[in-house]
Design a protein around this motif. Structure first.
Motif, PDB file in Angstrom:
ATOM      1  N   UNK A 109       0.834  -1.208   0.000  1.00 42.82           N
ATOM      2  CA  UNK A 109       0.000   0.000   0.000  1.00 42.82           C
ATOM      3  C   UNK A 109       0.866   1.255   0.000  1.00 42.82           C
ATOM      4  N   UNK A 110       0.440   2.242  -0.785  1.00 40.57           N
ATOM      5  CA  UNK A 110       1.191   3.489  -0.850  1.00 40.57           C
ATOM      6  C   UNK A 110       0.340   4.715  -0.524  1.00 40.57           C
ATOM      7  N   UNK A 111      -0.803   4.510   0.082  1.00 41.47           N
ATOM      8  CA  UNK A 111      -1.631   5.649   0.467  1.00 41.47           C
ATOM      9  C   UNK A 111      -1.818   5.653   1.980  1.00 41.47           C
ATOM     10  N   UNK A 112      -2.421   6.716   2.481  1.00 38.73           N
ATOM     11  CA  UNK A 112      -2.677   6.830   3.912  1.00 38.73           C
ATOM     12  C   UNK A 112      -3.871   5.985   4.352  1.00 38.73           C
ATOM     13  N   UNK A 113      -4.694   5.570   3.405  1.00 41.55           N
ATOM     14  CA  UNK A 113      -5.915   4.834   3.720  1.00 41.55           C
ATOM     15  C   UNK A 113      -5.907   3.486   3.005  1.00 41.55           C
ATOM     16  N   UNK A 114      -6.096   2.420   3.769  1.00 44.12           N
ATOM     17  CA  UNK A 114      -6.205   1.085   3.188  1.00 44.12           C
ATOM     18  C   UNK A 114      -7.650   0.632   3.326  1.00 44.12           C
ATOM     19  N   UNK A 115      -8.237   0.264   2.210  1.00 48.33           N
ATOM     20  CA  UNK A 115      -9.611  -0.223   2.184  1.00 48.33           C
ATOM     21  C   UNK A 115      -9.582  -1.720   1.910  1.00 48.33           C
TER      22      UNK A 115
ATOM     23  N   UNK B 145     -14.848   9.125   1.417  1.00 48.67           N
ATOM     24  CA  UNK B 145     -13.845  10.121   1.762  1.00 48.67           C
ATOM     25  C   UNK B 145     -14.464  11.274   2.557  1.00 48.67           C
ATOM     26  N   UNK B 146     -15.674  11.667   2.216  1.00 50.22           N
ATOM     27  CA  UNK B 146     -16.351  12.718   2.991  1.00 50.22           C
ATOM     28  C   UNK B 146     -16.544  12.278   4.439  1.00 50.22           C
ATOM     29  N   UNK B 147     -16.856  11.007   4.663  1.00 52.03           N
ATOM     30  CA  UNK B 147     -17.011  10.496   6.018  1.00 52.03           C
ATOM     31  C   UNK B 147     -15.678  10.447   6.750  1.00 52.03           C
ATOM     32  N   UNK B 148     -14.626  10.056   6.039  1.00 57.15           N
ATOM     33  CA  UNK B 148     -13.294   9.993   6.644  1.00 57.15           C
ATOM     34  C   UNK B 148     -12.862  11.389   7.092  1.00 57.15           C
ATOM     35  N   UNK B 149     -13.142  12.398   6.289  1.00 53.90           N
ATOM     36  CA  UNK B 149     -12.743  13.771   6.623  1.00 53.90           C
ATOM     37  C   UNK B 149     -13.443  14.291   7.863  1.00 53.90           C
ATOM     38  N   UNK B 150     -14.648  13.794   8.140  1.00 59.68           N
ATOM     39  CA  UNK B 150     -15.379  14.250   9.324  1.00 59.68           C
ATOM     40  C   UNK B 150     -14.661  13.842  10.574  1.00 59.68           C
TER      41      UNK B 150
END
Length: 102
Positions: free
Chosen positions: A74-80, A97-102
């Protein structure tokens, strides 16, 4: 945006559907990492000839081992974490992503 980790065990038809739904219905560009367990249904050859990142075991490593191998790429900050039989609906990632930002 997200690193999407997908384990697959000889489930090529569903894997293709899953991957196509990500490409078709994503708002953002994502890293897709597939872990192929065994792959004697053609899924190993399919993934080798694709633009997706992948890991492979020639045995059924199970979800835990397969996910850990794939997540190391993985190379991002978020692993799904997903499954090869998931279908991603339109704009799924925008809403997530909108939920993650909250």
């Amino acid at each position: 945006m997200f690193s999407i980790v997908i384990p697959s065990l000889n489930n090529l038809d569903y894997l293709k559907l899953c991957l196509n739904s990500i490409k078709k219905n994503s708002t953002f560009k994502h890293q897709i990492i597939v872990h192929i367990n065994i792959g004697d249904d053609g899924s190993l050859n399919f993934i080798k000839n694709s633009n997706f990142d992948y890991t492979y075991t020639d045995y059924n490593a199970g979800i835990c081992e397969g996910m850990n191998l794939a997540a190391k790429k993985a190379n991002s900050n978020y692993i799904l974490y997903a499954h090869d039989d998931f279908y991603f609906a339109p704009m799924w990632d925008k809403f997530l992503y909108e939920e993650v930002k909250k």
